[in-house]
Scaffold this motif. Structure first.
Motif, PDB file in Angstrom:
ATOM      1  N   ARG A  38      21.747   7.927  18.550  1.00 15.70           N
ATOM      2  CA  ARG A  38      21.847   8.183  19.987  1.00 15.70           C
ATOM      3  C   ARG A  38      22.359   9.593  20.255  1.00 15.70           C
ATOM      4  O   ARG A  38      21.852  10.297  21.132  1.00 15.70           O
ATOM      5  CB  ARG A  38      22.742   7.141  20.648  1.00 15.70           C
ATOM      6  CG  ARG A  38      22.549   7.104  22.141  1.00 15.70           C
ATOM      7  CD  ARG A  38      23.254   5.917  22.756  1.00 15.70           C
ATOM      8  NE  ARG A  38      24.071   6.454  23.816  1.00 15.70           N
ATOM      9  CZ  ARG A  38      25.339   6.235  24.004  1.00 15.70           C
ATOM     10  NH1 ARG A  38      25.995   5.437  23.209  1.00 15.70           N
ATOM     11  NH2 ARG A  38      25.983   6.784  24.995  1.00 15.70           N
ATOM     12  N   GLN A  42      20.282  12.455  22.137  1.00 10.35           N
ATOM     13  CA  GLN A  42      20.850  13.155  23.286  1.00 10.35           C
ATOM     14  C   GLN A  42      20.783  14.665  23.078  1.00 10.35           C
ATOM     15  O   GLN A  42      20.436  15.411  23.997  1.00 10.35           O
ATOM     16  CB  GLN A  42      22.299  12.718  23.484  1.00 10.35           C
ATOM     17  CG  GLN A  42      22.807  12.883  24.879  1.00 10.35           C
ATOM     18  CD  GLN A  42      24.034  12.021  25.140  1.00 10.35           C
ATOM     19  OE1 GLN A  42      24.793  11.696  24.222  1.00 10.35           O
ATOM     20  NE2 GLN A  42      24.228  11.637  26.385  1.00 10.35           N
ATOM     21  N   GLU A  47      15.531  10.862  26.793  1.00  9.62           N
ATOM     22  CA  GLU A  47      16.070   9.940  27.784  1.00  9.62           C
ATOM     23  C   GLU A  47      16.227   8.532  27.213  1.00  9.62           C
ATOM     24  O   GLU A  47      17.128   7.795  27.599  1.00  9.62           O
ATOM     25  CB  GLU A  47      15.156   9.891  29.007  1.00  9.62           C
ATOM     26  CG  GLU A  47      15.070  11.222  29.743  1.00  9.62           C
ATOM     27  CD  GLU A  47      14.077  11.161  30.885  1.00  9.62           C
ATOM     28  OE1 GLU A  47      14.162  10.213  31.692  1.00  9.62           O
ATOM     29  OE2 GLU A  47      13.210  12.053  30.949  1.00  9.62           O
ATOM     30  N   TYR A  48      15.316   8.162  26.316  1.00  8.27           N
ATOM     31  CA  TYR A  48      15.310   6.837  25.712  1.00  8.27           C
ATOM     32  C   TYR A  48      15.095   6.985  24.220  1.00  8.27           C
ATOM     33  O   TYR A  48      14.540   7.965  23.759  1.00  8.27           O
ATOM     34  CB  TYR A  48      14.176   5.972  26.284  1.00  8.27           C
ATOM     35  CG  TYR A  48      14.233   5.832  27.779  1.00  8.27           C
ATOM     36  CD1 TYR A  48      15.016   4.837  28.365  1.00  8.27           C
ATOM     37  CD2 TYR A  48      13.522   6.685  28.610  1.00  8.27           C
ATOM     38  CE1 TYR A  48      15.080   4.714  29.745  1.00  8.27           C
ATOM     39  CE2 TYR A  48      13.586   6.567  29.985  1.00  8.27           C
ATOM     40  CZ  TYR A  48      14.369   5.583  30.543  1.00  8.27           C
ATOM     41  OH  TYR A  48      14.434   5.461  31.910  1.00  8.27           O
ATOM     42  N   ARG A  82      18.621   3.288  26.525  1.00  9.00           N
ATOM     43  CA  ARG A  82      18.777   4.463  27.374  1.00  9.00           C
ATOM     44  C   ARG A  82      19.847   5.343  26.723  1.00  9.00           C
ATOM     45  O   ARG A  82      20.969   4.901  26.483  1.00  9.00           O
ATOM     46  CB  ARG A  82      19.178   4.073  28.792  1.00  9.00           C
ATOM     47  CG  ARG A  82      19.177   5.268  29.745  1.00  9.00           C
ATOM     48  CD  ARG A  82      19.304   4.892  31.199  1.00  9.00           C
ATOM     49  NE  ARG A  82      20.332   3.879  31.417  1.00  9.00           N
ATOM     50  CZ  ARG A  82      20.225   2.920  32.332  1.00  9.00           C
ATOM     51  NH1 ARG A  82      19.163   2.821  33.099  1.00  9.00           N
ATOM     52  NH2 ARG A  82      21.199   2.045  32.490  1.00  9.00           N
ATOM     53  N   SER A  84      21.538   8.007  27.767  1.00  5.59           N
ATOM     54  CA  SER A  84      22.687   8.460  28.557  1.00  5.59           C
ATOM     55  C   SER A  84      23.882   7.520  28.499  1.00  5.59           C
ATOM     56  O   SER A  84      25.025   7.965  28.473  1.00  5.59           O
ATOM     57  CB  SER A  84      22.280   8.688  30.012  1.00  5.59           C
ATOM     58  OG  SER A  84      21.872   7.464  30.602  1.00  5.59           O
ATOM     59  N   ASP A  85      23.637   6.206  28.439  1.00  2.14           N
ATOM     60  CA  ASP A  85      24.759   5.272  28.463  1.00  2.14           C
ATOM     61  C   ASP A  85      24.704   4.194  27.374  1.00  2.14           C
ATOM     62  O   ASP A  85      25.579   3.335  27.301  1.00  2.14           O
ATOM     63  CB  ASP A  85      24.874   4.603  29.835  1.00  2.14           C
ATOM     64  CG  ASP A  85      23.629   3.820  30.224  1.00  2.14           C
ATOM     65  OD1 ASP A  85      22.697   3.690  29.407  1.00  2.14           O
ATOM     66  OD2 ASP A  85      23.573   3.338  31.372  1.00  2.14           O
ATOM     67  N   ARG A  87      22.703   1.729  27.114  1.00  2.00           N
ATOM     68  CA  ARG A  87      22.262   0.416  27.606  1.00  2.00           C
ATOM     69  C   ARG A  87      20.946   0.002  26.960  1.00  2.00           C
ATOM     70  O   ARG A  87      19.994   0.781  26.900  1.00  2.00           O
ATOM     71  CB  ARG A  87      22.099   0.450  29.119  1.00  2.00           C
ATOM     72  CG  ARG A  87      21.689  -0.890  29.682  1.00  2.00           C
ATOM     73  CD  ARG A  87      21.721  -0.907  31.194  1.00  2.00           C
ATOM     74  NE  ARG A  87      21.191  -2.184  31.640  1.00  2.00           N
ATOM     75  CZ  ARG A  87      20.345  -2.306  32.637  1.00  2.00           C
ATOM     76  NH1 ARG A  87      19.977  -1.259  33.337  1.00  2.00           N
ATOM     77  NH2 ARG A  87      19.888  -3.490  32.976  1.00  2.00           N
ATOM     78  N   LEU A  89      17.627  -1.695  27.156  1.00  2.00           N
ATOM     79  CA  LEU A  89      16.712  -2.051  28.239  1.00  2.00           C
ATOM     80  C   LEU A  89      15.689  -3.100  27.822  1.00  2.00           C
ATOM     81  O   LEU A  89      15.136  -3.796  28.667  1.00  2.00           O
ATOM     82  CB  LEU A  89      16.007  -0.801  28.756  1.00  2.00           C
ATOM     83  CG  LEU A  89      16.925   0.311  29.252  1.00  2.00           C
ATOM     84  CD1 LEU A  89      16.111   1.531  29.640  1.00  2.00           C
ATOM     85  CD2 LEU A  89      17.764  -0.168  30.421  1.00  2.00           C
ATOM     86  N   VAL A 126       8.571   0.606  27.395  1.00  2.00           N
ATOM     87  CA  VAL A 126       8.824   2.002  27.780  1.00  2.00           C
ATOM     88  C   VAL A 126       8.119   2.317  29.097  1.00  2.00           C
ATOM     89  O   VAL A 126       8.710   2.914  29.990  1.00  2.00           O
ATOM     90  CB  VAL A 126       8.373   2.978  26.666  1.00  2.00           C
ATOM     91  CG1 VAL A 126       8.423   4.419  27.150  1.00  2.00           C
ATOM     92  CG2 VAL A 126       9.247   2.812  25.424  1.00  2.00           C
ATOM     93  N   ALA A 129      10.111   0.873  31.825  1.00  2.00           N
ATOM     94  CA  ALA A 129      11.369   1.593  32.053  1.00  2.00           C
ATOM     95  C   ALA A 129      11.133   2.899  32.802  1.00  2.00           C
ATOM     96  O   ALA A 129      11.999   3.348  33.556  1.00  2.00           O
ATOM     97  CB  ALA A 129      12.055   1.880  30.729  1.00  2.00           C
ATOM     98  N   LEU A 130       9.972   3.503  32.612  1.00  2.00           N
ATOM     99  CA  LEU A 130       9.670   4.785  33.251  1.00  2.00           C
ATOM    100  C   LEU A 130       9.164   4.636  34.681  1.00  2.00           C
ATOM    101  O   LEU A 130       9.061   5.628  35.410  1.00  2.00           O
ATOM    102  CB  LEU A 130       8.650   5.565  32.418  1.00  2.00           C
ATOM    103  CG  LEU A 130       9.148   6.047  31.057  1.00  2.00           C
ATOM    104  CD1 LEU A 130       8.004   6.699  30.284  1.00  2.00           C
ATOM    105  CD2 LEU A 130      10.326   6.980  31.190  1.00  2.00           C
TER     106      LEU A 130
END
Length: 134
Positions: A38, A42, A47-48, A82, A84-85, A87, A89, A126, A129-130
């Motif tokens: 991750r 990043q 993003e994913y 995801r 950024s955090d 999570r 999905l 995906v 999610a987008l």
């Protein structure tokens, strides 16, 4: 399995980043923890990310008409995360079984089949999610 997922995502018009293009020590043969992966995703601006594993196990072995035959089951699991955090999905699994005279060949075919199944499932996740919220 990885290449099946990449081909499916690219075919759906999704931008795919190659982790092996990012030093140091980040290649397809390098084992990373989910947190390391991750952080690397990043740093690459992703993003994913898709995180998973693929396993093939011999299910049975026998003889048919004097010839050795084996059955192998492959299981592939994958999660869409995801970046950024962290999570999750989506979480998917695909299983396939193949047979042959050699374990390695049967395992390769079972993984190929399960890889195709997981590729379709993850591409759908995906794309979903987008999509902008409605």
């Amino acid at each position: 399995v990885q290449s099946a997922v990449e081909r499916s995502l690219i075919g759906a018009g999704i931008n795919v980043l190659d982790i092996s293009s990012r030093p140091p020590n980040a290649g397809m043969d390098t084992l990373l923890s989910p947190d390391q992966a991750r952080a690397l995703a990043q740093s690459m601006g992703a993003e994913y990310m898709i995180w998973g594993k693929a396993i093939a196990d011999k299910k049975s072995e026998g003889e048919a008409y004097g010839v050795r035959v084996v059955r192998v089951t492959a299981t592939v699991t994958a999660r869409l995360i995801r970046v950024s955090d962290g999570r999750v999905l989506a979480s998917e699994e695909a299983t396939a079984e193949e047979g042959g005279q050699a374990v390695r060949a049967a395992a390769r075919e079972a993984l190929k089949k399960a890889g195709g199944l997981i590729a379709r499932k993850m591409t759908k996740a995906v794309v979903s999610a987008l999509q902008p919220p409605s």
